[in-house]
Motif scaffolding. Sequence first.
Motif, mmCIF file in Angstrom:
data_model
loop_
_atom_site.group_PDB
_atom_site.id
_atom_site.type_symbol
_atom_site.label_atom_id
_atom_site.label_comp_id
_atom_site.label_asym_id
_atom_site.label_seq_id
_atom_site.Cartn_x
_atom_site.Cartn_y
_atom_site.Cartn_z
ATOM 1 N N THR A 57 0.847 -1.256 0.068
ATOM 2 C CA THR A 57 0.172 0.064 0.108
ATOM 3 C C THR A 57 0.929 1.098 -0.028
ATOM 4 O O THR A 57 0.502 2.093 -0.558
ATOM 5 N N CYS A 58 1.720 1.219 0.889
ATOM 6 C CA CYS A 58 2.899 2.374 0.922
ATOM 7 C C CYS A 58 3.485 2.633 -0.496
ATOM 8 O O CYS A 58 3.648 3.538 -0.994
ATOM 9 N N LYS A 60 2.632 1.632 -3.518
ATOM 10 C CA LYS A 60 1.832 2.398 -4.413
ATOM 11 C C LYS A 60 1.363 3.856 -4.131
ATOM 12 O O LYS A 60 1.266 4.298 -5.197
ATOM 13 N N ARG A 61 1.452 4.143 -2.929
ATOM 14 C CA ARG A 61 1.226 5.425 -2.777
ATOM 15 C C ARG A 61 2.332 6.227 -3.261
ATOM 16 O O ARG A 61 2.183 7.591 -3.730
ATOM 17 N N GLN A 62 3.613 5.684 -3.346
ATOM 18 C CA GLN A 62 4.834 6.359 -3.556
ATOM 19 C C GLN A 62 4.643 6.315 -5.268
ATOM 20 O O GLN A 62 5.804 6.877 -5.872
#
Length: 301
Positions: A57-58, A60-62
């Motif tokens: 999740t992290c 993909k947020r980046q």
Amino acid sequence: MRKAVISLLLVSAVITGCGSAQRTSQSTASPPAGGAQPLTDAEQLRISDAQQRLIGTCMKRQGFEFWEAERLSLEESRTLGYVLDDVGWARKYGYGSRLRAKDAAARASNPNLAYRKSLSEQRRQTYDKALDGGVDVPVIAVEIPGGGTVRKQMGGCVAESEKKLYGDPREWFRAEKTAGHLRSLYVPRVLTDQRFSAAQKAWSRCMKKAGYVYKDPGASRQSAIAQSDRAAEPKVFEAERELAVADATCARDTDLRPIGEERESHYIAQLRDRYGEALDTHSRVQHQALDRAKKTVGPRA
């Protein structure tokens, strides 16, 4: 160094080396504290799976793609330690040589490795920084029981995932490494303990009646490991299964595991004056992480 770090971070943490094999009910990876029960294999795997989800999740947020590591089933992920006494599991998987090969193949084909390799040099550096903070990230260090120091990078999505699961990553790192490396202090005592030694001799006599001559379960396991590169061959795997079944049967008939666990608890208790705080912290934080993991992923099938 960078390649090794990335490879380590991108694969799942499948338990294959510590504790006892009969672990669908309870794991002895760390001693209980304050009445809390040690986590089961299923519970530890759930934390590991939750961390993969949080890292993904992290990332993909980046702005990066991320694939969660291919997982072995709960049954396949069962912990194998010094004593194997699950006859049914041994009859199906032997000592797990084919499972280790399956896991190794999944690690080698992890799509995250190929994805990172496909990035430009500049983009790859950005990827590394997003994942674990990059080469200049702060490093924490902790002295471990028995001597020596272990270090760990603290940055990026990996650090974020640990913070969400464990709270203070530094507190968890210190407690985890202290609890884990206590084995170097108490395992030698268990192996030379009079009661445990007597149980091992009974196990050896039982194995001899079954047609195998081994001093202890470690020697039996090692003989199978020596042939593990040929486990794909039916005859080799069948021999491994037969040996593992005899090993597990004799371990069960001689109560080798419960005797070993009782003596393990005895010698761990002798270390609590010095390491009790770390052991209690390890147990407390691990249970907190499980509660948080349950909100992120379901149990492994």
